[in-house]
Write an enzyme that holds these catalytic residues in place. Structure first.
Site, short mmCIF file in Angstrom:
data_model
loop_
_atom_site.label_atom_id
_atom_site.label_comp_id
_atom_site.label_asym_id
_atom_site.label_seq_id
_atom_site.Cartn_x
_atom_site.Cartn_y
_atom_site.Cartn_z
N ARG A 165 0.91 -1.09 -0.04
CA ARG A 165 -0.08 0.05 -0.08
C ARG A 165 0.85 1.13 0.13
O ARG A 165 0.19 2.33 -0.18
CB ARG A 165 -0.96 0.17 1.05
N LYS A 187 8.54 -1.52 3.48
CA LYS A 187 7.85 -0.47 4.54
C LYS A 187 8.65 -0.46 5.75
O LYS A 187 8.66 0.84 6.21
CB LYS A 187 6.52 -1.24 4.73
N GLY A 217 1.29 -14.49 5.18
CA GLY A 217 0.75 -13.81 5.92
C GLY A 217 1.25 -13.65 7.28
O GLY A 217 2.55 -14.21 7.56
N THR A 218 0.71 -13.03 8.35
CA THR A 218 1.18 -12.61 9.60
C THR A 218 1.39 -14.16 10.21
O THR A 218 2.43 -14.25 11.17
CB THR A 218 0.57 -11.55 10.55
#
Ligand code: UD1
Ligand code: CA
Length: 472
Positions: free
Chosen positions: A19, A26, A83-84
């Site tokens: 994003r 990030k 994924g987390t």
């Protein structure tokens, strides 16, 4: 498995940060002049030793590792970012043997050690398998929501949680839930490891998500608790540039408030950019639109005027930096006056009460106590002795196209305006250089050197020329 200790911290930092629309991972985006991940590691280091901190890296892993390796933390690789939940699965070996783990997110940088401690205390008091740090921000959109267990007494919010529901999976009714998941958790390691393998991507996110564990553990009869952070801003994540900028402003305002509480005046602090590690002594005044970066130290009773940018510099007491100066990796002595429009490049050492005026550039230059270079000069690879005066437009010619050379000017010397000093060259104590000179040989102490074409005067020449032009 042999016991390693009571508590380890796992920081999830393997994600790409889609994003952000950025090439940079990030967690290496910066707020307050420091990468997001560095903030999280700093907070974690207040809770456990670096050897008990494990950072899950994956996207641009080597870059992320290199950026924070000096902190002494350990790393776990998540080669594919599924994924987390998968991130924690990858940390399985690292966490085995610890009784509990704290999970932090590499993109939730404002978290305070005190709040992590509160989560940890609550987790122990509740004897929970999983304890979630939650918050109630103004706008919960995008965050996972906390579904608390139904209470038998309507006025009491139960500590226990039924599930975390991700934004994509929210029902219309659940959209109204204001309590969000911060992405920060405490786990008892045994139940975590017992159920971690049951996570799959069979959910609205199509990823192996850690948040699914809340429902899973709860359904298996384990205790899942939640504690709400007092301030939502602390747990806000940075998924977009706009969110990053909000966090940056929050952090910088905190720094400004710390400095103001210590007696520093910062006019219009919201316009200033001050990095977290900057130190300023009392009674110094910072005007609007100033940037103070890196490990800058400023003494007492200084005035830093608008549009000045100071990076990794040390300024003593009573320094005046006028408008629009750029100071980098330099030191300035007490009472010195800089600017306006001066440029101190790295390794400039400006002495006590020295003046560096408008459009003067220095680099690897040492100006002694009370020395002055007030206008339009370049002083590079040079030493200027105490009280010496560098006239307007003086240039040290320090570079011969291949090598740099030094210019040494003694004490109480006077360099006339528009002189060029071709290095290597020395001007002795008390010597004079006539204006407009090009100095290529050493000038002995207390002597005068002039090196310019002798002036020629032709009386009446102009009158004669004008007369000639009129005739044509
Ligand atoms: C996550 C939570 C959400 C919570 C929010 C708080 C999940 C599924 N959702 O959402 O409930 O409200 O944080 O900020 O966890 N990461 C990895 N490996 C991966 C994926 C992510 O290490 O495979 C890392 C990321 O680098 C990031 C952190 O985990 O630091 C969180 O991931 P992110 O994608 O930002 O989760 P959110 O959508 O913010
Ligand atoms: Ca996030």
């Amino acid at each position: 498995m042999e016991g390693k200790g009571e508590l380890a911290v796992v920081i999830m930092a393997a994600g790409k940060g889609t994003r952000l629309k950025s090439q940079r991972p990030k967690v290496l985006h910066e707020i307050g002049g420091k990468p997001l991940l560095a903030h999280v590691i700093a907070a974690a280091s207040k809770i456990v030793a670096p050897a008990d901190i494990f950072v899950v890296i994956g996207h641009q892993a080597e870059k992320v590792r290199a950026a924070v390796a000096a902190t002494g933390v350990g790393f776990v690789e998540q080669t594919e970012q599924l994924g987390t939940g998968h991130a924690i699965q990858c940390a399985r070996d690292a966490i085995q043997g610890y009784e509990n783990i704290l999970v932090l997110s590499g993109d939730v940088p404002l978290i305070r050690p005190d709040t992590i401690e509160q989560l940890w205390d609550f987790h122990q008091a509740e004897q929970a398998a999983m304890t979630i740090l939650t918050a109630a921000p103004e706008d919960p959109t995008g965050y996972g929501r906390i579904v608390r267990k139904k209470s038998l007494w309507p006025d009491i919010i139960p500590a226990e949680v039924e599930a975390i529901v991700e934004q994509k999976a929210l029902t219309a009714e659940q959209q109204k839930i204001g309590e969000i998941n911060s992405g920060i958790y405490a786990f008892r390691t045994a139940p975590l490891l017992a159920h971690l393998g049951s996570l799959d991507a069979n959910n609205a996110n199509r990823e192996v998500i850690l948040t699914d564990l809340a429902g899973l553990l709860q359904a298996a009869g384990e205790r899942v608790a939640a504690i709400q952070a007092a301030e939502a801003i602390e747990v806000l994540g940075a998924n977009t540039i706009a969110e990053l900028v909000v966090l940056d402003a929050t952090l910088r305002m905190k720094t400004a408030n710390r400095l103001m509480a210590a007696g520093v005046t910062i006019f219009r602090p919201e316009t200033c950019v001050i990095d977290a590690e900057v130190e300023i002594a009392a009674d110094t005044v910072i005007e609007p639109f100033v940037q103070l970066l890196g490990r800058t130290r400023i003494g007492a009773n200084c005035l830093i005027r608008s549009y000045t940018v100071i990076e990794n510099c040390t300024l003593a007491d009573g320094v005046l930096v006028r408008q629009s100066c750029v100071l980098t990796e330099s030191t300035v002595g007490a009472g010195a006056k800089i600017g306006p429009f001066a440029h101190l490049r790295p390794a400039s050492e400006i002495g006590e009460d020295a003046h560096v005026g408008n459009f003067v550039e220095t680099k690897k230059a040492k100006l002694g106590k009370g020395a002055k270079a007030n206008h339009l000069s370049y002083i590079g690879d040079a030493e200027v002795g105490e009280r010496s005066n560098i006239g307007a437009g003086t240039i040290t010619c320090n570079y011969d196209g291949v090598n740099k050379h030094k210019t040494r000017i003694g004490m109480d010397a006077f360099i006339g305006s528009d002189s060029t000093l071709v290095a290597p060259v020395e001007v002795g104590d008390g010597a004079y250089v006539g204006a407009g000179s090009c100095i290529t040989k050493n000038v002995p102490a207390d002597s005068l050197a002039v090196s310019r074409a002798p002036q020629v005067v032709r009386e009446g020449w102009a009158t004669a020329r004008r007369a000639l032009q009129k005739k044509k």
